[in-house]
Enzyme design. Structure first.
Site, PDB file in Angstrom:
ATOM      1  N   LYS A  76       0.870  -1.177   0.000  1.00 53.64           N
ATOM      2  CA  LYS A  76       0.000   0.000   0.000  1.00 53.64           C
ATOM      3  C   LYS A  76       0.906   1.225   0.000  1.00 53.64           C
ATOM      4  O   LYS A  76       1.988   1.202   0.613  1.00 53.64           O
ATOM      5  CB  LYS A  76      -0.869  -0.028   1.262  1.00 53.64           C
ATOM      6  CG  LYS A  76      -1.886   1.100   1.367  1.00 53.64           C
ATOM      7  CD  LYS A  76      -2.776   0.864   2.585  1.00 53.64           C
ATOM      8  CE  LYS A  76      -3.819   1.947   2.786  1.00 53.64           C
ATOM      9  NZ  LYS A  76      -4.704   1.669   3.932  1.00 53.64           N
ATOM     10  N   SER A 151      -9.545   1.726   2.836  1.00 51.59           N
ATOM     11  CA  SER A 151      -8.683   2.545   2.014  1.00 51.59           C
ATOM     12  C   SER A 151      -7.638   1.768   1.232  1.00 51.59           C
ATOM     13  O   SER A 151      -7.045   2.303   0.312  1.00 51.59           O
ATOM     14  CB  SER A 151      -7.993   3.576   2.905  1.00 51.59           C
ATOM     15  OG  SER A 151      -7.142   2.934   3.831  1.00 51.59           O
ATOM     16  N   SER A 175      -9.780  -0.897   6.812  1.00 48.97           N
ATOM     17  CA  SER A 175      -9.214  -0.669   5.478  1.00 48.97           C
ATOM     18  C   SER A 175      -8.581  -1.868   4.804  1.00 48.97           C
ATOM     19  O   SER A 175      -8.255  -1.803   3.631  1.00 48.97           O
ATOM     20  CB  SER A 175      -8.188   0.453   5.526  1.00 48.97           C
ATOM     21  OG  SER A 175      -8.863   1.672   5.467  1.00 48.97           O
TER      22      SER A 175
END
Ligand code: GLN
Length: 475
Positions: A76, A151, A175
């Site tokens: 990420k 996210s 997330s």
């Protein structure tokens, strides 16, 4: 399906010489190219990935390769990797290159994982749909007019679309698990204090945890085993030894006591098909001899409000460092110190991040601290105590991961509260600091996948993973 789409399969291929790491990386690089429209990757590290693959292939030949040899993993874009850009999907970190690697990255590399790129996410990990990225939406591979979830949207789609074996995400309020549910993969948030946050761009430090997104529970366990454990650079870590998460995964668990939260299963916002699926799963587990019982959890409606008070407070402090002086973007229109701060922050941050900084500053301000921040802390304690009490009688809590399946782009954009309510079933584990996993067990009649969530008591990852593997094999 690609025959080496998991670490476990690739390991076998490496040991019988039917494949090489280089060939696997090349396969994924081609896939990433073909699927560019999904917008999962912000940057592909082709050169360093191929160089690492060659290095690992050489080690495999002489039998010195690490535990994760063959694993192709994406990060990420809030996890630092020395010499590589990192932006938290924000304009404010434009041009910033990591000076060091996060501990999780060091550990992956030391065990010969191959890092293939950095993935799109909501700006500073704030969001539930990846629509808050400064670099565009991530498309759900099951339905490209729907969101990926967030996210960690890019990380999740990279796995779901077969662009790598696995990805690391971060989970502050869901997330990892929420996009895993929307995209049909396994997503796990470990116990708070299990995995180092050193080198991970902070959003809300008392909630953030790094965890894996994978196709299988076995791969999640392999990764978790490597990234967990003490780190001299993160003083919040537990000194508890890291168990061998991969051992005994295929053992059928003993008869288990499982709770489900009545208020969750009966929640009016829960999609009827997801509810029915959960009820079916409860019946199957009972038929298998497990005890599954309803428990009350009177704080369900306080989970999201308390989460948004506490996390925005922490975010307002964590994000103060992006001032136009220390990192990344500096406004070309600034003329003095004050306008450097004001303009760089106003132009560099997106709308949602600014909303949260303002909210967080407000809840921490002198006149409102007791009314909001202190109260939020008290609510968090009640949630923790009640959750720990449930785990005195039960080994797991079973609940939905998300109230519905992936929604269309823009569906929640006009109403932040509606978007925040997407987190209703996931923030619980972050408040309590407990491990939780989303398993891709559901398929909706609209064609989209959805997850089932299991939570366990602090440091009960071994049992959680074993029961997850059992559930995945059953259905
Ligand atoms: N959707 C939640 C939020 O917007 C969770 C984010 C996360 O876990 N990083 O804060």
């Amino acid at each position: 399906m690609y025959p080496y789409s998991t670490l476990a399969e690739t390991r076998k291929g490496l040991s019988n010489h039917s494949v090489s790491c280089t060939a696997v990386v090349q396969h994924f690089l081609t896939r990433i190219n073909e699927q560019e429209k999904l917008n999962a990757f912000l940057e592909v590290f082709s050169e360093t990935a191929l160089a690492k693959a060659a290095e690992v292939d050489a080690k495999v030949k002489v039998g010195t390769a690490g535990k994760l040899a063959g694993l192709v993993i994406a990060l990420k874009d809030n996890i630092c990797y020395k010499g590589h850009s990192v932006s938290a999907s924000s304009k404010i970190l434009e041009g910033f290159v990591s000076l060091y690697s996060a501990t999780v990255v060091e550990r992956l590399l030391a065990e010969d994982a191959i890092i293939i790129g950095r993935c799109n996410c909501d700006e500073f990990a704030m969001g539930s749909s990846n629509e808050n990225s400064a670099f565009g939406n991530v498309l759900n591979p099951h339905h490209t007019e729907r969101v990926s979830g967030g996210s960690s949207g890019g990380s999740t789609v990279a796995v779901a679309a077969g662009l790598c074996h696995a990805a690391l995400g971060t989970d502050t309020g869901g997330s990892i698990r929420q996009p895993a549910s929307f995209c049909g993969v396994v997503g796990m948030k470990p116990t708070y204090s299990r995995v180092s946050r050193y080198g991970v761009i902070a959003y809300a430090s008392s909630f953030d945890q790094v965890g894996p997104l994978t196709h299988t529970v076995e791969d999640a366990a392999s990764i978790l085993e490597v990234i967990s454990g003490m780190d001299e650079y993160d003083s919040t870590l537990s000194s508890k030894p890291v168990p061998a998460y991969t051992s005994d995964l295929s053992k059928t668990p003993e008869k288990t006591k499982i709770a489900y939260i009545r208020e969750c299963v009966e929640h009016e916002g829960l999609d009827p098909e997801i509810k029915k699926h959960l009820q079916g799963l409860i019946a199957t587990l009972k038929a298998d001899g497990h005890t599954v019982e309803a428990v009350d959890f009177p704080y369900l409606e306080y989970l999201v409000p308390a989460y948004y008070v506490l996390t925005t407070a922490e975010a307002s402090s964590n994000l103060a460092r992006y001032d136009g002086v220390h990192y990344g973007y500096r406004s070309p229109n600034a003329v003095d110190l004050e306008s450097t701060y004001k303009k760089s922050r106003s132009e560099g941050f997106g709308t949602e991040v600014k909303r949260r900084i303002l909210l967080g500053t407000f809840v921490l301000s002198e006149g409102y601290y007791d009314a909001y921040y202190s109260k939020g802390q008290k609510v968090r304690r009640l949630i923790q105590d009640k959750t720990n009490a449930i785990f005195k009688d039960y080994q797991f809590i079973l609940l939905p991961t998300t109230p519905g399946t992936a929604f269309p782009f823009g569906a929640n954009s006009a109403d932040p509260i509606k978007m925040y309510l997407e987190d209703i079933f996931t923030v619980h584990a972050n408040h309590a600091g407990i491990p939780a996993i989303s398993l891709p067990l559901g398929k909706h009649s609209n064609g989209l996948p959805f997850g089932v969530q299991l939570m366990a008591a602090h440091f009960e990852e071994p049992a959680l993973l074993r029961f997850s593997a059992y559930l995945m094999n059953k259905t």
